[in-house]
Write a protein that holds these residues in place. Sequence first.
Motif: not given
Length: 426
Positions: A170-178, A155-161, A148-153, A141-143
Amino acid sequence: MPKPDHDALHRLLVDLCRRDAPSTLGPRVLEPLRSDDAWTAFLERATAHRVGGVVLTALERLSKASPEVAALVPGPRLAPLRLLRRQALGWDLEQARVLAWLGKHGIEPIVLKGCALRHTCYGESAERPVSDLDLLFESAQLNDARVHLAALGYVDPNSDATNALYRRHHFHLQMEHPGGFAIELHWALTPPGPRGRIDPIDVRTGATRIAGATLPFKAACPEHTVLHLASQAAEGSLSHLGRIVDIDRIVAEAGDDFDWGALAEVARRGDLENAVAVATSMAAQLFGTPVPPDFPRALGVSGWSRRNLRALDPVRWILDQTALRYMAAGVVMRFWLESTAAARADVLLQACGLRRNPMRLLDRGREDAPESAGIRLRMRVPTVFKIASLQAAAWLASATPPAPRALPRLWDRPEARSTSPEAPAP
């Protein structure tokens, strides 16, 4: 100017974090905080230990019950608590918004750590400030969750690399809201490798539904949450009190329903016996957490590990935040908090430059061309000597008769109540 009594300040910090603080502390105990400089320094110390919310709410309750305390802690000094309450309200509303949106799309993650504990184990959300929302998803379900979180505003602060490195090491990815919110999207709770492990499937299976302040949600069961917090405390080499206070609140809230046998089983299965033994023992000693006296031995912690951990004096260590000030010291503590030879070898090899540290790759966001082992070792020869010296100093200290002290030593009998001057231990 008189030299500050650091043990007394440590004792005061611990006492204000206890669940019985409002009933055991009086104005005489708080007298060292009378000056503005002392108050500012103490509040900075509490914030560094991530217990600022607990300390301020305890002082507010004390000031309401005692005019003498109110004179020492006037309203302007509690202004940071009002800010924490506004921030907590914002996080509660955002957490409800995120969970409702994900639920609308058929995704129900497990809420981890502070964003769950603030609703289950603390009197109010402001007691347990958070800096991000930790959510555990099924890997499949991660992707979809990111979309769906992108639809709430968000964004992913990191590059694909960089994200590729996170997925590998690691064990998690990050997303940030303005708006200032951040989410960590977990598929696991511990990184790959030889160190302690927590099975995310077990955590999801054992999760329970919580009637949250704004929206019901699923959280890890108390036993898995203590396991997770002990693992995180070990990962940070016991860098702050916050996780120990969390463990105290979890165990106290669960009461007789807390399953110590289940905690011991999952700790042994994940090679986290030492981390769990130290974290729970410190909670018992500092905050009176009702931990069975024989629990460390029931976990199977070896006598050699027990002696070395006691020699490192984790109680004073965590209060002094030694791991944040001396990198080599953190390596020694982390070494003994691990439970297997493979994990301890990994700690030393990374510290000596003979094995890559995945977290440094994540900080840089790239995998550089490998240096030779000889070059990396020569760069870290001073670190090797510091590690050896610190271990030798710990052994030497443990061989000398202990001096009288206000703070307990690991594996001592837990305190039954506060030992502040106005509430002497029996």
